[in-house]
Design a protein around this motif. Structure first.
Motif, short mmCIF file in Angstrom:
data_model
loop_
_atom_site.label_atom_id
_atom_site.label_comp_id
_atom_site.label_asym_id
_atom_site.label_seq_id
_atom_site.Cartn_x
_atom_site.Cartn_y
_atom_site.Cartn_z
N LEU A 11 0.58 -1.12 -0.13
CA LEU A 11 0.00 -0.07 0.04
C LEU A 11 0.73 1.17 0.02
O LEU A 11 0.67 2.03 -0.68
CB LEU A 11 -0.98 -0.17 1.21
CG LEU A 11 -2.27 -1.02 1.31
CD1 LEU A 11 -2.87 -0.92 2.46
CD2 LEU A 11 -2.98 -0.75 0.03
N ARG A 12 1.95 1.18 0.74
CA ARG A 12 2.76 2.39 0.75
C ARG A 12 3.52 2.64 -0.83
O ARG A 12 3.62 3.71 -1.00
CB ARG A 12 3.71 2.26 1.78
CG ARG A 12 3.42 2.17 3.15
CD ARG A 12 4.30 2.40 4.60
NE ARG A 12 5.82 2.52 4.05
CZ ARG A 12 6.60 1.98 4.75
NH1 ARG A 12 6.49 1.00 5.58
NH2 ARG A 12 7.80 1.86 4.44
N ILE A 13 3.96 1.56 -1.20
CA ILE A 13 4.55 1.59 -2.46
C ILE A 13 3.43 1.94 -3.40
O ILE A 13 3.52 3.05 -4.32
CB ILE A 13 5.13 0.22 -2.95
CG1 ILE A 13 6.31 -0.31 -2.06
CG2 ILE A 13 5.61 0.44 -4.49
CD1 ILE A 13 7.51 0.65 -1.91
N ASP A 44 11.17 0.16 -13.21
CA ASP A 44 12.47 -0.27 -12.53
C ASP A 44 12.32 0.61 -11.20
O ASP A 44 12.90 -0.08 -10.28
CB ASP A 44 13.69 0.11 -13.44
CG ASP A 44 14.05 -0.67 -14.73
OD1 ASP A 44 13.38 -2.04 -14.66
OD2 ASP A 44 14.93 -0.61 -15.27
N VAL A 45 11.97 1.69 -11.16
CA VAL A 45 11.86 2.39 -9.83
C VAL A 45 10.79 1.81 -9.10
O VAL A 45 11.12 1.43 -7.75
CB VAL A 45 11.16 4.00 -10.29
CG1 VAL A 45 11.16 4.72 -8.78
CG2 VAL A 45 12.58 4.72 -10.92
N TYR A 46 9.71 1.46 -9.53
CA TYR A 46 8.52 0.68 -8.72
C TYR A 46 9.28 -0.61 -8.33
O TYR A 46 9.10 -0.89 -7.06
CB TYR A 46 7.08 0.44 -9.60
CG TYR A 46 6.87 1.69 -9.96
CD1 TYR A 46 6.74 2.75 -9.42
CD2 TYR A 46 5.89 1.58 -11.30
CE1 TYR A 46 6.16 3.96 -10.03
CE2 TYR A 46 5.27 2.67 -11.69
CZ TYR A 46 5.54 3.93 -10.96
OH TYR A 46 4.84 4.94 -11.51
N LEU A 47 9.86 -1.46 -9.05
CA LEU A 47 10.53 -2.54 -8.64
C LEU A 47 11.54 -2.48 -7.47
O LEU A 47 11.63 -3.14 -6.53
CB LEU A 47 11.17 -3.37 -9.73
CG LEU A 47 11.82 -4.80 -9.87
CD1 LEU A 47 10.76 -5.64 -9.22
CD2 LEU A 47 12.59 -5.32 -10.83
N LYS A 48 12.42 -1.34 -7.78
CA LYS A 48 13.43 -0.99 -6.71
C LYS A 48 12.92 -0.57 -5.50
O LYS A 48 13.22 -0.91 -4.53
CB LYS A 48 14.39 0.03 -7.18
CG LYS A 48 15.62 0.06 -6.64
CD LYS A 48 16.63 0.97 -7.44
CE LYS A 48 18.10 0.71 -6.73
NZ LYS A 48 19.09 1.22 -7.78
N LEU A 49 11.68 0.21 -5.40
CA LEU A 49 11.07 0.56 -4.40
C LEU A 49 10.62 -0.63 -3.57
O LEU A 49 10.35 -0.82 -2.29
CB LEU A 49 9.71 1.23 -4.81
CG LEU A 49 10.22 2.78 -5.03
CD1 LEU A 49 9.01 3.74 -5.38
CD2 LEU A 49 11.05 3.48 -3.79
N THR A 50 10.04 -1.88 -4.32
CA THR A 50 9.48 -3.19 -3.59
C THR A 50 10.42 -3.85 -2.88
O THR A 50 10.27 -4.22 -1.92
CB THR A 50 8.74 -3.91 -4.77
OG1 THR A 50 9.52 -4.35 -5.66
CG2 THR A 50 7.48 -3.11 -5.32
N VAL A 68 15.71 7.31 -6.03
CA VAL A 68 15.62 5.98 -6.40
C VAL A 68 15.68 6.07 -8.01
O VAL A 68 16.34 5.26 -8.70
CB VAL A 68 14.40 5.30 -6.06
CG1 VAL A 68 14.31 4.00 -6.69
CG2 VAL A 68 14.40 5.34 -4.34
N ALA A 69 15.07 7.13 -8.62
CA ALA A 69 14.75 7.07 -10.21
C ALA A 69 16.16 7.83 -10.82
O ALA A 69 16.75 7.02 -11.74
CB ALA A 69 13.81 8.20 -10.59
N ARG A 70 16.81 8.44 -10.01
CA ARG A 70 18.24 8.80 -10.37
C ARG A 70 19.17 7.46 -10.47
O ARG A 70 19.99 7.49 -11.33
CB ARG A 70 18.99 9.91 -9.62
CG ARG A 70 18.52 11.25 -9.79
CD ARG A 70 19.37 12.31 -8.94
NE ARG A 70 18.49 13.46 -8.62
CZ ARG A 70 17.53 13.60 -7.54
NH1 ARG A 70 17.47 12.87 -6.49
NH2 ARG A 70 16.85 14.83 -7.60
N SER A 71 19.29 7.00 -9.39
CA SER A 71 19.94 5.58 -9.24
C SER A 71 19.63 4.63 -10.26
O SER A 71 20.52 4.03 -11.00
CB SER A 71 19.42 4.95 -7.91
OG SER A 71 20.21 3.69 -7.79
N VAL A 72 18.16 4.48 -10.79
CA VAL A 72 17.71 3.70 -11.74
C VAL A 72 18.45 4.10 -13.22
O VAL A 72 18.92 3.50 -13.92
CB VAL A 72 16.33 3.56 -11.86
CG1 VAL A 72 15.80 2.97 -13.24
CG2 VAL A 72 15.85 2.55 -10.71
N LEU A 73 18.51 5.49 -13.29
CA LEU A 73 18.78 6.40 -14.58
C LEU A 73 20.21 5.83 -14.70
O LEU A 73 20.97 5.71 -15.84
CB LEU A 73 18.50 7.71 -14.59
CG LEU A 73 18.93 8.43 -15.87
CD1 LEU A 73 17.98 7.79 -17.00
CD2 LEU A 73 18.46 9.76 -15.61
#
Length: 173
Positions: A11-13, A44-50, A68-73
């Motif tokens: 739910l938080r994600i 990928d951001v959503y996946l990393k957040l999970t 997190v998005a910067r890290s994914v990029l």
């Protein structure tokens, strides 16, 4: 029920995704080299957040999501650079069928290897005459001139090379 159950985490994600999804798309639209990668980067951001240990309380959830998005990029750019994907051609389905079976290709490779070994077995002068005449396409008179030998000697060397190669490649007929 505890704060850290998978359902609560989901739910938080989901809340982060809903609140910051458009900002992620805008971020990747501005910074991604290939716009067609944007949906994958957002995913990928959503996946990393999970997979991440997401803090229970955020002072600035948008900043966290963008970090997190910067890290994914950065990871995406590193993978892209490492694979040299910019130098690859596009794959299409309209590749003509050559009609060559894998067996025929492997036989041709084996024949080429055998021919190379046979050429290396030849005496140097015989190999040079063969290379000039057959591989370079020179006329026999030009081969003789280039090698500083008589025409009949050049012809004999060439005939000897052809006979030896034919003998070595007899099982490929």
């Amino acid at each position: 029920m505890s704060e850290f159950t998978p359902a609560r985490l989901g739910l938080r994600i989901a809340s982060l995704v809903q609140d910051h999804g458009k900002a992620l798309v805008r971020f990747f639209d501005r910074h991604a080299s290939n716009k067609s990668d944007v949906p994958d980067l957002v995913q990928d951001v959503y996946l990393k957040l999970t997979k991440a240990d997401v803090p229970k309380n955020f002072d600035h959830p948008g900043s966290y999501v963008l970090s997190v998005a910067r890290s994914v990029l950065i990871d995406h750019h590193r993978r892209h650079k490492a694979r040299y994907t910019h130098s690859h051609g596009e794959l299409t389905d309209d590749v003509p069928d050559t009609g060559l079976s894998i067996e025929r290709v492997l036989d041709s490779k084996a024949m080429a290897e055998r021919m190379q070994a046979a050429l290396l077995d030849l005496p140097e002068r015989t190999r040079d005459v063969f290379a000039l005449r057959t591989l370079r396409g020179l006329k026999m008179a030009d081969v003789a001139t280039a090698m500083q030998i008589s025409l009949s000697t050049a012809e004999k060397h060439h005939a000897r090379a052809l006979a030896y190669l034919a003998e070595q490649l007899v099982d490929f007929r």
